[in-house]
Write a protein that holds these residues in place. Structure first.
Motif, PDB file in Angstrom:
ATOM      1  N   ILE A 224       1.099  -1.331   0.079  1.00 51.07           N
ATOM      2  CA  ILE A 224      -0.118   0.153   0.135  1.00 51.07           C
ATOM      3  C   ILE A 224       0.772   1.276   0.011  1.00 51.07           C
ATOM      4  CG2 ILE A 224      -0.366  -0.118   2.551  1.00 51.07           C
ATOM      5  CD1 ILE A 224      -3.003   1.022   0.206  1.00 51.07           C
ATOM      6  N   SER A 225       0.957   2.011  -1.146  1.00 44.78           N
ATOM      7  CA  SER A 225       1.921   3.056  -1.309  1.00 44.78           C
ATOM      8  C   SER A 225       1.509   4.196  -0.517  1.00 44.78           C
ATOM      9  CB  SER A 225       1.931   3.393  -2.869  1.00 44.78           C
ATOM     10  OG  SER A 225       2.845   4.339  -2.988  1.00 44.78           O
ATOM     11  N   LYS A 226       2.436   4.926  -0.147  1.00 47.34           N
ATOM     12  CA  LYS A 226       2.450   6.008   0.899  1.00 47.34           C
ATOM     13  C   LYS A 226       1.215   7.038   0.528  1.00 47.34           C
ATOM     14  CE  LYS A 226       6.075   8.376  -1.037  1.00 47.34           C
ATOM     15  NZ  LYS A 226       6.357   7.805  -2.166  1.00 47.34           N
ATOM     16  N   GLU A 227       1.104   7.377  -0.806  1.00 44.16           N
ATOM     17  CA  GLU A 227       0.206   8.328  -1.055  1.00 44.16           C
ATOM     18  C   GLU A 227      -1.348   7.939  -1.001  1.00 44.16           C
ATOM     19  OE1 GLU A 227       1.060   6.343  -5.173  1.00 44.16           O
ATOM     20  OE2 GLU A 227       2.209   6.919  -3.202  1.00 44.16           O
ATOM     21  N   PHE A 228      -1.611   6.715  -0.418  1.00 43.93           N
ATOM     22  CA  PHE A 228      -2.972   6.155  -0.046  1.00 43.93           C
ATOM     23  C   PHE A 228      -3.253   6.146   1.377  1.00 43.93           C
ATOM     24  CE2 PHE A 228      -1.808   4.507  -4.345  1.00 43.93           C
ATOM     25  CZ  PHE A 228      -2.746   5.069  -5.246  1.00 43.93           C
ATOM     26  N   LEU A 229      -2.387   6.602   2.230  1.00 43.33           N
ATOM     27  CA  LEU A 229      -2.510   6.418   3.576  1.00 43.33           C
ATOM     28  C   LEU A 229      -3.163   7.674   4.171  1.00 43.33           C
ATOM     29  CD1 LEU A 229       1.242   5.132   4.498  1.00 43.33           C
ATOM     30  CD2 LEU A 229      -1.136   3.888   3.713  1.00 43.33           C
ATOM     31  N   LYS A 230      -4.342   8.497   3.623  1.00 43.22           N
ATOM     32  CA  LYS A 230      -4.902   9.352   4.072  1.00 43.22           C
ATOM     33  C   LYS A 230      -6.126   9.107   4.705  1.00 43.22           C
ATOM     34  CE  LYS A 230      -2.755  12.175   0.419  1.00 43.22           C
ATOM     35  NZ  LYS A 230      -2.831  12.719  -0.663  1.00 43.22           N
ATOM     36  N   ARG A 231      -6.660   7.885   4.675  1.00 47.93           N
ATOM     37  CA  ARG A 231      -7.877   7.567   5.230  1.00 47.93           C
ATOM     38  C   ARG A 231      -7.625   7.319   6.947  1.00 47.93           C
ATOM     39  NH1 ARG A 231     -11.835   6.161   1.921  1.00 47.93           N
ATOM     40  NH2 ARG A 231     -12.737   4.557   3.561  1.00 47.93           N
ATOM     41  N   ILE A 232      -8.890   7.616   7.558  1.00 49.41           N
ATOM     42  CA  ILE A 232      -8.531   7.606   9.194  1.00 49.41           C
ATOM     43  C   ILE A 232      -9.400   6.076   9.388  1.00 49.41           C
ATOM     44  CG2 ILE A 232      -8.173   9.904   9.695  1.00 49.41           C
ATOM     45  CD1 ILE A 232     -11.262  10.018  10.375  1.00 49.41           C
ATOM     46  N   GLU A 233     -10.105   5.581   8.537  1.00 50.13           N
ATOM     47  CA  GLU A 233     -10.797   4.212   8.670  1.00 50.13           C
ATOM     48  C   GLU A 233      -9.905   3.151   8.233  1.00 50.13           C
ATOM     49  OE1 GLU A 233     -12.006   6.273   6.399  1.00 50.13           O
ATOM     50  OE2 GLU A 233     -13.419   7.488   7.081  1.00 50.13           O
ATOM     51  N   ARG A 234     -10.304   1.934   8.755  1.00 49.20           N
ATOM     52  CA  ARG A 234      -9.315   0.771   8.326  1.00 49.20           C
ATOM     53  C   ARG A 234      -9.946   0.358   6.980  1.00 49.20           C
ATOM     54  NH1 ARG A 234      -8.096  -3.096  13.570  1.00 49.20           N
ATOM     55  NH2 ARG A 234      -7.401  -1.516  14.833  1.00 49.20           N
ATOM     56  N   THR A 235     -10.991   0.632   6.569  1.00 50.31           N
ATOM     57  CA  THR A 235     -11.706   0.059   5.467  1.00 50.31           C
ATOM     58  C   THR A 235     -11.341   1.039   3.853  1.00 50.31           C
ATOM     59  OG1 THR A 235     -13.789   1.356   5.774  1.00 50.31           O
ATOM     60  CG2 THR A 235     -13.573  -1.082   6.620  1.00 50.31           C
ATOM     61  N   GLY A 236     -11.592   0.335   2.790  1.00 53.82           N
ATOM     62  CA  GLY A 236     -11.484   1.257   1.529  1.00 53.82           C
ATOM     63  C   GLY A 236      -9.952   1.194   1.235  1.00 53.82           C
ATOM     64  N   PHE A 237      -9.133   0.652   1.758  1.00 52.59           N
ATOM     65  CA  PHE A 237      -7.695   0.353   1.095  1.00 52.59           C
ATOM     66  C   PHE A 237      -7.455  -0.692   0.192  1.00 52.59           C
ATOM     67  CE2 PHE A 237      -7.061   2.511   5.485  1.00 52.59           C
ATOM     68  CZ  PHE A 237      -6.386   3.536   5.066  1.00 52.59           C
ATOM     69  N   GLY A 238      -8.209  -1.486   0.013  1.00 53.46           N
ATOM     70  CA  GLY A 238      -8.004  -2.920  -0.960  1.00 53.46           C
ATOM     71  C   GLY A 238      -8.048  -2.269  -2.446  1.00 53.46           C
ATOM     72  N   ARG A 239      -8.854  -1.374  -2.557  1.00 53.50           N
ATOM     73  CA  ARG A 239      -8.725  -0.847  -4.174  1.00 53.50           C
ATOM     74  C   ARG A 239      -7.490  -0.323  -4.403  1.00 53.50           C
ATOM     75  NH1 ARG A 239     -12.367   4.235  -3.478  1.00 53.50           N
ATOM     76  NH2 ARG A 239     -11.206   5.522  -1.893  1.00 53.50           N
ATOM     77  N   PHE A 240      -6.465  -0.026  -3.215  1.00 46.03           N
ATOM     78  CA  PHE A 240      -5.105   0.515  -3.544  1.00 46.03           C
ATOM     79  C   PHE A 240      -3.988  -0.586  -3.417  1.00 46.03           C
ATOM     80  CE2 PHE A 240      -7.293   4.249  -1.835  1.00 46.03           C
ATOM     81  CZ  PHE A 240      -7.592   4.921  -3.096  1.00 46.03           C
ATOM     82  N   LEU A 241      -4.429  -1.903  -3.382  1.00 43.88           N
ATOM     83  CA  LEU A 241      -3.339  -2.994  -2.692  1.00 43.88           C
ATOM     84  C   LEU A 241      -2.481  -3.120  -4.057  1.00 43.88           C
ATOM     85  CD1 LEU A 241      -2.704  -5.167  -0.928  1.00 43.88           C
ATOM     86  CD2 LEU A 241      -4.240  -6.759  -2.083  1.00 43.88           C
ATOM     87  N   PHE A 242      -1.311  -2.974  -3.849  1.00 42.38           N
ATOM     88  CA  PHE A 242      -0.310  -3.264  -4.966  1.00 42.38           C
ATOM     89  C   PHE A 242      -0.375  -2.384  -6.046  1.00 42.38           C
ATOM     90  CE2 PHE A 242      -0.609  -7.784  -3.390  1.00 42.38           C
ATOM     91  CZ  PHE A 242       0.623  -7.645  -2.524  1.00 42.38           C
TER      92      PHE A 242
END
Length: 196
Positions: free
Chosen positions: A25-43
């Motif tokens: 998960i690249s650094k530019e996608f770490l702006k969310r405060i929830e634990r969800t929604g990161f899957g679309r940015f995987l690899f």
């Protein structure tokens, strides 16, 4: 957390070593405060080109691996920074199990704390599973209770797991939920302690 006991799925063969958390998960996608929604940015930078189009030959973009719940990789998976977003992205994408010969310690512990089962098999066993999965879609059954990974061809791989983490995953407990086992003792202590 959702309990894990048995997971049956086609594997996603990621035949790469030293996959670090910035690749996960690249650094530019770490702006969310929830634990969800990161899957679309995987690899993300492996899955998409600079215009945001899917790179068709990357394994996660191949239709035969869509919906897979088991990721198989090479040595030193999850190295790099200690960001907890890496297991969040893996889980949010849909993977419940990651199999590799070795994991970075912090990533390994973060998996357990977030409901992912990280399984260590030998390098030879991972190579064998990866080869089968890259040749054609290859399904396995992971049984946490029995501590086995069983291939559709009848091959069985055994793995070890700390009993503490095994109990947590089987019951779907995180470390906070674990304290609820001792609610009566906590209540007793609170009732009897002297207020200062």
């Amino acid at each position: 957390m959702e309990p894990i006991n048995q997971v049956s799925s086609v594997i996603t063969p990621l035949d790469r070593k030293n996959v670090d958390t910035d690749q996960i998960i690249s650094k530019e996608f770490l702006k969310r405060i929830e634990r969800t929604g990161f899957g679309r940015f995987l690899f993300y930078h492996w899955r998409f080109d600079k215009q945001g189009n899917e790179i068709s030959d990357f394994v996660l973009n191949k239709p035969e691996y869509k919906g897979s719940q088991i990721l198989v990789a090479q040595d030193n998976f999850g190295c790099g920074s200690s960001r907890e977003h890496a297991p969040w992205a893996i889980l949010d994408y849909g993977f419940r199990v990651v199999i590799a010969p070795s994991f970075a310690d912090i990533f390994h512990n973060n998996c357990f704390k977030n409901g992912i089962l990280p399984i260590k098999l030998t390098e030879a066993e991972c190579d064998e599973i990866l080869a089968k999965g890259m040749e054609k879609p290859y399904s396995v059954d992971v049984d946490l209770e029995k501590q086995t990974v069983s291939g559709e061809d009848g091959k069985v791989y055994n793995f070890n797991i700390d009993q503490y983490y095994k109990e947590m995953l089987l019951n779907g407990w995180d470390e906070i939920a674990l304290t609820f086992k001792y609610e009566d003792k906590i209540a007793e202590y609170e009732a009897n302690r002297i207020a200062y």
